[in-house]
Motif scaffolding. Structure first.
Motif, PDB file in Angstrom:
ATOM      1  N   MET A 256      37.260  25.438  19.337  1.00  0.00           N
ATOM      2  CA  MET A 256      37.837  24.280  19.248  1.00  0.00           C
ATOM      3  C   MET A 256      38.123  24.104  17.780  1.00  0.00           C
ATOM      4  SD  MET A 256      37.403  22.610  22.067  1.00  0.00           S
ATOM      5  CE  MET A 256      37.578  20.980  21.383  1.00  0.00           C
ATOM      6  N   ALA A 257      39.248  23.007  17.601  1.00  0.00           N
ATOM      7  CA  ALA A 257      39.695  23.039  16.207  1.00  0.00           C
ATOM      8  C   ALA A 257      40.518  21.839  16.119  1.00  0.00           C
ATOM      9  CB  ALA A 257      40.932  24.115  16.127  1.00  0.00           C
ATOM     10  N   THR A 258      41.215  21.312  15.006  1.00  0.00           N
ATOM     11  CA  THR A 258      41.865  20.148  14.863  1.00  0.00           C
ATOM     12  C   THR A 258      43.273  20.350  14.323  1.00  0.00           C
ATOM     13  OG1 THR A 258      41.202  19.863  12.317  1.00  0.00           O
ATOM     14  CG2 THR A 258      39.846  18.726  14.164  1.00  0.00           C
ATOM     15  N   PHE A 259      44.312  19.637  14.881  1.00  0.00           N
ATOM     16  CA  PHE A 259      45.690  19.881  14.160  1.00  0.00           C
ATOM     17  C   PHE A 259      45.903  18.452  13.735  1.00  0.00           C
ATOM     18  CE2 PHE A 259      50.053  19.740  14.460  1.00  0.00           C
ATOM     19  CZ  PHE A 259      50.581  20.640  14.016  1.00  0.00           C
ATOM     20  N   ASN A 260      46.240  18.246  12.455  1.00  0.00           N
ATOM     21  CA  ASN A 260      46.586  16.805  11.844  1.00  0.00           C
ATOM     22  C   ASN A 260      45.406  15.787  12.453  1.00  0.00           C
ATOM     23  OD1 ASN A 260      48.951  17.756  10.827  1.00  0.00           O
ATOM     24  ND2 ASN A 260      50.074  16.975  12.265  1.00  0.00           N
ATOM     25  N   ASP A 261      44.205  16.428  12.153  1.00  0.00           N
ATOM     26  CA  ASP A 261      42.973  15.647  12.456  1.00  0.00           C
ATOM     27  C   ASP A 261      42.943  15.116  13.821  1.00  0.00           C
ATOM     28  OD1 ASP A 261      42.011  15.578   9.741  1.00  0.00           O
ATOM     29  OD2 ASP A 261      43.429  13.775   9.246  1.00  0.00           O
ATOM     30  N   ARG A 262      43.675  15.705  14.822  1.00  0.00           N
ATOM     31  CA  ARG A 262      43.506  15.582  16.294  1.00  0.00           C
ATOM     32  C   ARG A 262      42.550  16.760  16.834  1.00  0.00           C
ATOM     33  NH1 ARG A 262      46.952  12.746  13.954  1.00  0.00           N
ATOM     34  NH2 ARG A 262      48.054  10.741  15.014  1.00  0.00           N
ATOM     35  N   ILE A 263      41.633  16.358  17.567  1.00  0.00           N
ATOM     36  CA  ILE A 263      40.861  17.575  18.439  1.00  0.00           C
ATOM     37  C   ILE A 263      41.618  18.383  19.406  1.00  0.00           C
ATOM     38  CG2 ILE A 263      38.853  18.165  19.596  1.00  0.00           C
ATOM     39  CD1 ILE A 263      37.606  15.489  18.166  1.00  0.00           C
ATOM     40  N   CYS A 264      41.482  19.660  19.194  1.00  0.00           N
ATOM     41  CA  CYS A 264      42.290  20.288  20.309  1.00  0.00           C
ATOM     42  C   CYS A 264      41.879  21.834  20.268  1.00  0.00           C
ATOM     43  CB  CYS A 264      43.820  20.491  19.551  1.00  0.00           C
ATOM     44  SG  CYS A 264      43.891  21.273  18.006  1.00  0.00           S
ATOM     45  N   THR A 265      42.405  22.809  20.788  1.00  0.00           N
ATOM     46  CA  THR A 265      41.878  24.066  20.787  1.00  0.00           C
ATOM     47  C   THR A 265      43.039  25.000  20.189  1.00  0.00           C
ATOM     48  OG1 THR A 265      42.875  24.583  23.101  1.00  0.00           O
ATOM     49  CG2 THR A 265      40.480  23.874  23.087  1.00  0.00           C
ATOM     50  N   LEU A 266      42.535  26.122  19.581  1.00  0.00           N
ATOM     51  CA  LEU A 266      43.362  27.078  18.848  1.00  0.00           C
ATOM     52  C   LEU A 266      42.654  28.379  19.237  1.00  0.00           C
ATOM     53  CD1 LEU A 266      43.976  25.543  15.564  1.00  0.00           C
ATOM     54  CD2 LEU A 266      45.630  25.846  17.306  1.00  0.00           C
ATOM     55  N   TYR A 267      43.717  29.344  19.490  1.00  0.00           N
ATOM     56  CA  TYR A 267      43.215  30.837  19.658  1.00  0.00           C
ATOM     57  C   TYR A 267      42.925  31.212  18.257  1.00  0.00           C
ATOM     58  CZ  TYR A 267      44.791  31.623  24.265  1.00  0.00           C
ATOM     59  OH  TYR A 267      44.959  31.608  25.851  1.00  0.00           O
ATOM     60  N   GLU A 268      41.922  32.125  18.048  1.00  0.00           N
ATOM     61  CA  GLU A 268      41.485  32.776  16.953  1.00  0.00           C
ATOM     62  C   GLU A 268      42.850  33.397  16.123  1.00  0.00           C
ATOM     63  OE1 GLU A 268      37.640  34.749  17.056  1.00  0.00           O
ATOM     64  OE2 GLU A 268      36.882  32.849  17.766  1.00  0.00           O
ATOM     65  N   GLN A 269      43.448  34.289  16.998  1.00  0.00           N
ATOM     66  CA  GLN A 269      44.678  35.330  16.596  1.00  0.00           C
ATOM     67  C   GLN A 269      45.647  35.036  17.565  1.00  0.00           C
ATOM     68  OE1 GLN A 269      42.788  39.010  15.721  1.00  0.00           O
ATOM     69  NE2 GLN A 269      44.453  39.195  14.512  1.00  0.00           N
ATOM     70  N   LEU A 270      47.060  35.208  17.101  1.00  0.00           N
ATOM     71  CA  LEU A 270      48.160  35.002  17.736  1.00  0.00           C
ATOM     72  C   LEU A 270      49.065  36.322  17.684  1.00  0.00           C
ATOM     73  CD1 LEU A 270      49.485  31.515  17.073  1.00  0.00           C
ATOM     74  CD2 LEU A 270      48.336  32.161  19.120  1.00  0.00           C
ATOM     75  N   PRO A 271      49.728  36.780  18.649  1.00  0.00           N
ATOM     76  CA  PRO A 271      50.436  37.940  18.314  1.00  0.00           C
ATOM     77  C   PRO A 271      51.483  37.878  17.228  1.00  0.00           C
ATOM     78  CG  PRO A 271      51.061  37.061  20.458  1.00  0.00           C
ATOM     79  CD  PRO A 271      49.850  36.372  19.950  1.00  0.00           C
TER      80      PRO A 271
END
Length: 120
Positions: A1-16
């Motif tokens: 779980m993470a935020t993007f521009n203060d919006r709750i979302c999901t992000l991978y820990e690493q990208l290719p």
């Protein structure tokens, strides 16, 4: 779980470390993210998946890049509301797929050739 521009979302820990010209968004599962943001997690049947990885790499993407979001309408709307560059958008209701194409001017001769090749 993470935020993007203060919006709750999901992000991978690493990208290719690549520069894709085609992105097919149909992951991660809404039940796979770890943690919570202010008590919110997508790991609940009443939540929807909300990946923001594409937004974090948007300015690295080349003109001509195509994104297909398979289902995940809430996620497609999140992308549409937060993408900052010149994207065309189309929704195909028959297949429940959302299409985004980066329609800016080519960055140079090689990017122009790539776009022309894909149009053929």
């Amino acid at each position: 779980m993470a935020t993007f521009n203060d919006r709750i979302c999901t992000l991978y820990e690493q990208l290719p470390n690549i520069c894709p010209d085609f992105i097919y968004l149909d992951a991660p599962s809404q039940f796979s993210p770890k943690g919570e943001i202010r008590g919110i997690s997508t790991r609940h049947k009443d939540r929807v998946p909300m990946s923001a990885d594409i937004l974090t790499i948007e300015h690295f993407l080349l003109p001509g890049t195509l994104i297909v979001v398979d289902g995940r309408t809430a996620n497609a709307r999140f992308l549409k509301a937060n993408l900052q560059r010149e994207w065309s958008y189309f929704y195909n209701a028959d297949f429940d797929q959302h299409f985004f194409e980066l329609i800016e001017e080519p960055l140079g001769v090689y990017n122009k050739r790539q776009i022309e090749f894909c149009i053929m």
